[in-house]
Design a protein around this motif. Structure first.
Motif, short mmCIF file in Angstrom:
data_model
loop_
_atom_site.label_atom_id
_atom_site.label_comp_id
_atom_site.label_asym_id
_atom_site.label_seq_id
_atom_site.Cartn_x
_atom_site.Cartn_y
_atom_site.Cartn_z
N THR A 26 0.84 -1.16 0.08
CA THR A 26 -0.11 0.00 0.04
C THR A 26 0.97 1.14 0.26
OG1 THR A 26 -0.12 -0.23 2.30
CG2 THR A 26 -2.03 -1.00 1.10
N ALA B 218 -9.54 -3.60 -2.94
CA ALA B 218 -9.21 -3.74 -1.47
C ALA B 218 -10.19 -5.01 -0.72
CB ALA B 218 -9.42 -2.52 -0.36
N PRO B 219 -9.78 -5.69 0.06
CA PRO B 219 -10.53 -6.75 0.63
C PRO B 219 -12.07 -6.27 0.86
CG PRO B 219 -8.56 -7.05 1.46
CD PRO B 219 -8.47 -5.58 0.73
N LYS C 172 -8.39 -9.52 -5.29
CA LYS C 172 -8.16 -8.85 -3.98
C LYS C 172 -6.76 -8.46 -3.83
CE LYS C 172 -12.19 -9.21 -2.33
NZ LYS C 172 -13.22 -7.80 -2.68
N TRP C 173 -6.34 -7.24 -3.31
CA TRP C 173 -5.06 -6.94 -3.41
C TRP C 173 -4.03 -8.11 -2.88
CZ3 TRP C 173 -5.66 -2.47 0.90
CH2 TRP C 173 -6.18 -1.29 -0.05
N THR D 261 -0.95 -9.89 -1.20
CA THR D 261 -0.44 -9.92 0.11
C THR D 261 1.00 -10.26 0.28
OG1 THR D 261 -0.89 -12.02 0.83
CG2 THR D 261 -2.92 -10.46 1.02
N GLY E 76 1.25 -8.36 13.28
CA GLY E 76 0.62 -6.98 13.26
C GLY E 76 0.67 -6.12 14.25
N TRP F 265 1.56 -8.12 8.58
CA TRP F 265 0.61 -9.15 8.47
C TRP F 265 0.99 -10.08 7.37
CZ3 TRP F 265 -0.32 -3.92 9.49
CH2 TRP F 265 -1.09 -3.60 10.43
N ASP G 61 -1.36 -11.61 5.84
CA ASP G 61 -2.55 -11.61 4.64
C ASP G 61 -3.24 -10.17 4.43
OD1 ASP G 61 -2.83 -14.43 4.39
OD2 ASP G 61 -3.67 -14.41 6.21
N ARG G 62 -2.20 -9.27 4.48
CA ARG G 62 -2.44 -7.87 3.90
C ARG G 62 -1.10 -7.47 3.15
NH1 ARG G 62 -4.05 -4.16 9.20
NH2 ARG G 62 -5.54 -5.69 10.21
N PRO G 63 -1.32 -6.56 2.14
CA PRO G 63 -0.16 -5.91 1.60
C PRO G 63 0.74 -5.47 2.59
CG PRO G 63 -2.12 -4.97 0.37
CD PRO G 63 -2.35 -6.00 1.90
N SER G 64 2.17 -5.29 2.03
CA SER G 64 3.13 -4.75 2.86
C SER G 64 2.66 -3.18 2.93
CB SER G 64 4.35 -4.86 2.23
OG SER G 64 5.33 -3.76 2.96
#
Length: 354
Positions: free
Chosen positions: A155, A181-182, A190-191, A193, A237, A270, A272-275
């Motif tokens: 992001t 975005a999710p 989806k984005w 990850t 996180g 995280w 399961d999120r983008p950096s």
């Protein structure tokens, strides 16, 4: 026929890669790249055809003819606009857009793409940039775009200034996102990850070459026992506030006294999120959210390069610090590729009427 590109403030070549490489866009060739970072210029030369020059752009412009090009791209150094620079007034780097636009004009380019930090959008310099571009015949459009919307696993919000001239139609700007975005209801993927791009890497080997980076860039550090205890205190996180809760005796006093802000400092990514945005000192956890999601260590240079969207076959040249700077300053190639598709489509009517 490939579109000729001049890449200014080229760095390692994230923009060039996104335009030239068919994995991202294709249909372009870099004829000239300029930067004053010698290691970055060496990296650019190792990966692209065309002339790669180590020089200050304003001095180069005085001493050299500008080659013909179809497109000029690049990001005048962003530190002058960045919120991280607390003394922005009078920063001479803010004026480097002037030789950038002069080269765009003298090259005969029909399009320029200027990339910078999101803060440029709200900067008083933006009106000056648009006014100067119009003097050279360029209409302009501006948008703040999130690289995660275009396939980069990060992001990273950037201001893009698109300029065009000698055409009678408006470009499809900004380009349509390829990812969502999710939380957004969309048929798009989806984005991407952190898990998507680095989970397959084994634990890193320790670097034993002082100052130099192994070719695979996936090397570890030698943290102290105190650092290891700090890493263990931060969950996936989490951040410096978790360190303070779980191990107050290991928390620097300045962090304890600062009760707000800095929620990414000493943070863990995280899965399961983008950096978050990768910056030039990603190997220092105290600089941001750069701890591996589950391993007790900072991310490696290889992981950071993947989180920018660089393929493993891209060759970086320089010391560990120099390569980290190149990675953190780069434009994510998947994002550059999306811009490349937009620019290439802008030239299609020209080719059809030629």
């Amino acid at each position: 026929m490939a579109l000729r590109v001049i890449d200014l403030f080229c760095g390692a070549g994230g923009l060039s890669l996104g335009l030239v490489d068919r994995r991202f866009s294709g249909g372009f060739e870099t004829v000239l790249a300029i930067d004053n970072d010698s290691a970055a210029v060496a990296t650019h030369a190792a990966n692209f055809r065309g002339k790669s020059v180590c020089a200050n752009i304003d001095q180069w412009l005085v001493e050299n003819p500008v080659p013909k090009a179809d497109v000029v791209v690049g990001g005048p150094p962003c530190q002058g606009f960045s919120l991280l620079n607390k003394k922005r007034d009078g920063d001479q780097r803010r004026a480097l857009w002037e030789p950038y636009l002069e080269i765009a004009d003298r090259s005969g380019a029909s399009v320029f793409l200027m990339e910078n930090v999101a803060e440029l959008y709200r900067s008083p310099e933006l009106a000056d940039i648009r006014e100067r571009a119009l003097k050279y015949g360029f209409q302009t459009d501006i948008a703040i775009l999130n690289t995660a919307d275009y396939g980069a696993p990060q992001t990273r919000k950037r201001t893009i200034v698109l300029g065009w001239r000698n055409v009678d139609w408006a470009p499809a700007f900004p380009p349509l996102p390829s990812h969502a975005a999710p939380a957004v209801m969309s048929n798009l993927p989806k984005w991407r990850t952190v898990r998507d791009v680095i989970e397959d890497l084994p634990p890193p080997t320790r670097d034993t070459i002082e100052g130099k980076a192994p070719l695979d860039l996936h090397f570890g550090r030698n943290p102290t026992p105190k650092s290891m205890d700090r890493y263990r205190a931060v969950p996936e996180g989490g951040n410096r506030f978790d360190l303070q809760r779980n191990a107050p005796h290991l928390t620097p006093g300045c962090w304890i006294r600062k009760t707000s802000g800095g929620t990414d400092l000493f943070g863990r990514l995280w899965w399961d999120r983008p950096s978050v945005t990768i910056r030039t000192e990603f190997y220092k956890p105290e600089k941001g959210r750069y701890l591996h999601p589950i391993q007790d260590r900072p991310i490696t240079h290889r992981e950071a390069a993947r989180l920018m969207g660089f393929p493993d076959d891209f060759q970086f040249v320089g010391t560990k610090v120099e390569i980290a700077r190149q990675i953190g300053n780069a434009v994510p190639p998947p994002f550059a590729g999306a811009l490349g598709h937009m620019v290439r489509n802008l030239f299609l009517p020209l080719a059809q009427t030629a």
